[in-house]
Write a protein that holds these residues in place. Structure first.
Motif, mmCIF file in Angstrom:
data_model
loop_
_atom_site.group_PDB
_atom_site.id
_atom_site.type_symbol
_atom_site.label_atom_id
_atom_site.label_comp_id
_atom_site.label_asym_id
_atom_site.label_seq_id
_atom_site.Cartn_x
_atom_site.Cartn_y
_atom_site.Cartn_z
ATOM 1 N N THR A 215 0.800 -1.230 0.000
ATOM 2 C CA THR A 215 0.000 0.000 0.000
ATOM 3 C C THR A 215 0.830 1.276 0.000
ATOM 4 O O THR A 215 0.318 2.346 -0.350
ATOM 5 C CB THR A 215 -0.927 0.030 1.233
ATOM 6 O OG1 THR A 215 -0.122 0.092 2.431
ATOM 7 C CG2 THR A 215 -1.814 -1.206 1.267
ATOM 8 N N GLY A 216 2.082 1.171 0.402
ATOM 9 C CA GLY A 216 2.893 2.370 0.510
ATOM 10 C C GLY A 216 2.591 3.154 1.771
ATOM 11 O O GLY A 216 3.111 4.258 1.971
ATOM 12 N N ARG A 217 1.751 2.601 2.638
ATOM 13 C CA ARG A 217 1.413 3.214 3.926
ATOM 14 C C ARG A 217 1.973 2.344 5.040
ATOM 15 O O ARG A 217 1.997 1.125 4.923
ATOM 16 C CB ARG A 217 -0.104 3.330 4.106
ATOM 17 C CG ARG A 217 -0.803 4.218 3.105
ATOM 18 C CD ARG A 217 -2.310 4.145 3.350
ATOM 19 N NE ARG A 217 -2.617 4.372 4.752
ATOM 20 C CZ ARG A 217 -3.573 3.709 5.420
ATOM 21 N NH1 ARG A 217 -4.270 2.763 4.817
ATOM 22 N NH2 ARG A 217 -3.813 3.995 6.690
ATOM 23 N N THR A 218 2.404 2.969 6.106
ATOM 24 C CA THR A 218 2.926 2.203 7.226
ATOM 25 C C THR A 218 1.794 1.508 7.968
ATOM 26 O O THR A 218 0.857 2.157 8.444
ATOM 27 C CB THR A 218 3.694 3.107 8.206
ATOM 28 O OG1 THR A 218 4.805 3.702 7.533
ATOM 29 C CG2 THR A 218 4.196 2.294 9.402
ATOM 30 N N ILE A 219 1.875 0.180 8.022
ATOM 31 C CA ILE A 219 0.914 -0.613 8.791
ATOM 32 C C ILE A 219 1.682 -1.210 9.961
ATOM 33 O O ILE A 219 2.630 -1.970 9.775
ATOM 34 C CB ILE A 219 0.291 -1.747 7.946
ATOM 35 C CG1 ILE A 219 -0.320 -1.192 6.659
ATOM 36 C CG2 ILE A 219 -0.744 -2.512 8.772
ATOM 37 C CD1 ILE A 219 -1.500 -0.269 6.856
ATOM 38 N N ARG A 220 1.295 -0.853 11.156
ATOM 39 C CA ARG A 220 2.028 -1.260 12.361
ATOM 40 C C ARG A 220 1.295 -2.390 13.078
ATOM 41 O O ARG A 220 0.092 -2.337 13.276
ATOM 42 C CB ARG A 220 2.202 -0.064 13.298
ATOM 43 C CG ARG A 220 3.079 -0.334 14.515
ATOM 44 C CD ARG A 220 3.446 0.984 15.193
ATOM 45 N NE ARG A 220 2.267 1.684 15.695
ATOM 46 C CZ ARG A 220 1.786 1.537 16.931
ATOM 47 N NH1 ARG A 220 2.407 0.725 17.792
ATOM 48 N NH2 ARG A 220 0.731 2.210 17.327
ATOM 49 N N ARG A 221 2.032 -3.418 13.444
ATOM 50 C CA ARG A 221 1.455 -4.535 14.200
ATOM 51 C C ARG A 221 1.366 -4.154 15.666
ATOM 52 O O ARG A 221 2.373 -3.770 16.295
ATOM 53 C CB ARG A 221 2.333 -5.781 14.025
ATOM 54 C CG ARG A 221 1.992 -6.945 14.963
ATOM 55 C CD ARG A 221 0.670 -7.608 14.591
ATOM 56 N NE ARG A 221 0.504 -8.897 15.272
ATOM 57 C CZ ARG A 221 -0.360 -9.103 16.263
ATOM 58 N NH1 ARG A 221 -1.128 -8.099 16.707
ATOM 59 N NH2 ARG A 221 -0.469 -10.304 16.807
ATOM 60 N N VAL A 222 0.175 -4.253 16.246
ATOM 61 C CA VAL A 222 -0.053 -3.945 17.654
ATOM 62 C C VAL A 222 -0.602 -5.199 18.326
ATOM 63 O O VAL A 222 -1.646 -5.722 17.920
ATOM 64 C CB VAL A 222 -1.050 -2.783 17.823
ATOM 65 C CG1 VAL A 222 -1.310 -2.526 19.301
ATOM 66 C CG2 VAL A 222 -0.536 -1.530 17.130
#
Length: 287
Positions: A215-222
């Motif tokens: 996606t080019g977006r930062t997806i953070r694992r929580v």
């Protein structure tokens, strides 16, 4: 006659399509709860009959004349699932089927932390005990279920879920092809199969990294606490039973129950199975 149950579902419908590439339509029958949904199959020459795992009398008619029967595990949970599976298997046996096939799971085990695996293990044991030729297809964890974990992540940038572990995410299309081969080709697979999995494993942290790249977006694992996640899921409308069922997936994953790969699927279908990245690209494109 080859009969497939659940032929209008996500897996069953794909299996029928792949099977019709290998055998004549007039040798294929389907057992479905709603025959109207299988009208397209009837138009293709497939025998369509109503069959319900909770009503053995319907299965006698649906399975009539079957040489092979594929029992696709129904979307039923708990003890009722085992009862339903046994009912279908008994009906297949009574119909004189020469082989019964069943869609099991790679992690089928009587001590699994994921309740569905208990059902699969009991069903496999029951099927094996009948003394007739059988195939238990130990399908890899369906990659399409990733959509349940990442839907909100694509909106919020956070993939929030309980602690997990590596999973060999496997595409429905590949498993459907494997099932069609197992049904159409005598001797292709016998007994309880090796895990039918894709060749790679990803935990949700790795999934977040792939989504970031796609996606080019930062997806953070929580990582969420189990009980806090459960409470939040219920508050958002998930039934408590479904929340507990889903939590079992995470608990089993972090125990390593799904951390297995095997070359059997690739060998059977003659190509490299669909990657988890490809599945994630499809999910992201539809979000």
């Amino acid at each position: 006659m080859i009969v497939i149950t659940g032929a209008t579902g996500q897996l069953g419908s794909r299996i029928v399509d792949r099977l019709l590439e290998r055998v004549p339509a007039d040798t294929v029958g389907v057992s479905v709860r709603d025959v109207a949904k299988a009208a397209g199959l009837a138009e293709r020459g497939v025998r369509v009959r109503a069959g319900d795992f909770t009503d053995p009398t319907t299965l006698r008619y649906a399975f009539e004349g079957a040489r092979k029967i594929l029992v696709v595990s129904p979307a039923i949970r708990g003890g009722a699932a085992v009862t339903a599976n046994r009912t279908a298997i008994d009906a297949a046996h009574a119909a004189g089927a020469e082989r019964v096939l069943y869609t099991s799971h790679q992690a089928a085990s009587k001590d699994s932390l994921f309740p569905a695996q208990l059902t699969h293990a009991e069903t496999e044991e029951y099927l094996a005990g009948l003394g007739l030729p059988f195939t238990a297809l130990r399908n890899g964890f369906y990659a399409s279920t990733l959509s349940l974990s990442i839907g909100a992540a694509l909106e919020t940038g956070q993939l929030v879920a309980p602690a997990d572990g590596p999973v060999s995410w496997t595409a429905h299309a590949d498993l459907a092809e494997a099932a069609a081969i197992a049904i159409a080709e005598d001797g292709a697979l016998d007994g309880v199969t090796a895990p039918l999995t894709a060749p790679e494993m990803l935990d949700l942290a790795a999934v977040a990294d792939v989504l970031t790249d796609i996606t080019g977006r930062t997806i953070r694992r929580v990582v969420a606490d189990d009980e806090e996640w459960r409470a939040a899921a219920i508050a958002q409308g998930m039934p408590a039973e479904a929340a507990d069922f889903t939590l079992g997936i995470y608990r089993a994953a972090r125990r390593g129950e799904f951390a297995v790969t095997d070359p059997t699927l690739e060998t059977l279908i003659g190509r490299r199975p669909t990657s988890a990245r490809s599945v994630l690209e499809g999910i992201a494109s539809q979000a």
